[in-house]
Design an enzyme around this catalytic site. Sequence first.
Site, PDB file in Angstrom:
ATOM      1  N   GLY A 222       0.829  -1.210   0.000  1.00  0.00           N
ATOM      2  CA  GLY A 222       0.000   0.000   0.000  1.00  0.00           C
ATOM      3  C   GLY A 222       0.857   1.250   0.000  1.00  0.00           C
ATOM      4  N   ALA A 249      -8.316  -0.298  -8.708  1.00  0.00           N
ATOM      5  CA  ALA A 249      -7.445  -0.605  -9.854  1.00  0.00           C
ATOM      6  C   ALA A 249      -5.981  -0.192  -9.679  1.00  0.00           C
ATOM      7  CB  ALA A 249      -7.980  -0.026 -11.164  1.00  0.00           C
ATOM      8  N   ALA A 250      -5.603   0.274  -8.486  1.00  0.00           N
ATOM      9  CA  ALA A 250      -4.194   0.647  -8.283  1.00  0.00           C
ATOM     10  C   ALA A 250      -3.302  -0.602  -8.386  1.00  0.00           C
ATOM     11  CB  ALA A 250      -4.011   1.303  -6.925  1.00  0.00           C
ATOM     12  N   GLY A 251      -3.722  -1.672  -7.699  1.00  0.00           N
ATOM     13  CA  GLY A 251      -2.952  -2.925  -7.763  1.00  0.00           C
ATOM     14  C   GLY A 251      -2.920  -3.480  -9.179  1.00  0.00           C
ATOM     15  N   ASP A 252      -4.022  -3.346  -9.895  1.00  0.00           N
ATOM     16  CA  ASP A 252      -4.075  -3.851 -11.276  1.00  0.00           C
ATOM     17  C   ASP A 252      -3.155  -3.039 -12.187  1.00  0.00           C
ATOM     18  OD1 ASP A 252      -6.018  -5.619 -10.412  1.00  0.00           O
ATOM     19  OD2 ASP A 252      -7.660  -4.249 -10.894  1.00  0.00           O
TER      20      ASP A 252
END
Length: 298
Positions: A222, A249-252
């Site tokens: 994070g 969608a940050a992780g994607d």
Amino acid sequence: MKQVIVFGSLNMDLTIRCERMPQQGETVEGNNFLSNPGGKGGNQAVAAAKFGAPTKMIACVGEDVFGKKLLEVLQGYRVDCGEVRVSETGQTGVAIITCHEGDNRIILSPGTNHELRAADVKEVLGRIVSPGDIFVTQYECEQNTVLASLEYARELGMYTIFNPAPAKIIPEKYYPFIDLLVVNQTEAKYQTGIFPQEEESCKKAIESMRRLGAKQVIITLGSRGSIFNVGETLYSVPAERVEVVDTTAAGDTFIGVLSACLAEEKEIEESVRYATKAAALTIMRYGAQQAIPYREEV
Ligand code: RIB
């Protein structure tokens, strides 16, 4: 250039922002309703394509309004959807997202995301890939199909990236088919029983997943960035300090940009730096695919 092949989910995200989360039985007023294309698979493919990688999607949508819109938007971002199946009977996946103080809660109706079987994915991969191409998948499609696809992609000489999200166990026999395992803290705890926080617990969690057979592991932390191994050595990349609008969608984005960089044969550390910057840009905007940045912005 190598291509990025994403096998994964396509969802229409129905997002609404609220000042506080409702209690059980309560209604609260929200704002900024947005219907926008998402799904972990679709988002990762869009991130790779917006970064410039030749990207193909293997997925399934319904013959409905959401399915049509998802394909139209993906193609607009230059994701090749020639291998996306349109189901005559099923409904396209839908994610109901509530967004509060930048963070989100998601309820998913997988719909047609669960229709493809291992034989379907194998048939497509057998036709379209070359050794060295990058294969990316997650856990929003049918579990056995996802696991079998990793094994087959590896057999075809692809470089495999697995993001086991939403968190579900990876059976031990599938670890050796994973070149790069990308997990957040919750997913790492699921696989190892260790919640990685500071360097020591991250090291233990990474070692545990490597012992099971994953060649390389990245743990995303994070706002604290990420930590990963290169052989026996651990590296960490700090996150960018930005104003959080919506973490969807940050992780994607991180995974899609990472795969695009690896397709260009960039080193892992440089790839993680690009992926981290791209994810920071996504966080500064509302929505899923529409929030993902283009290469020039990164
Ligand atoms: O990772 C974010 C995605 O998870 C959203 O776009 C939503 O569709 C859910 O699948």
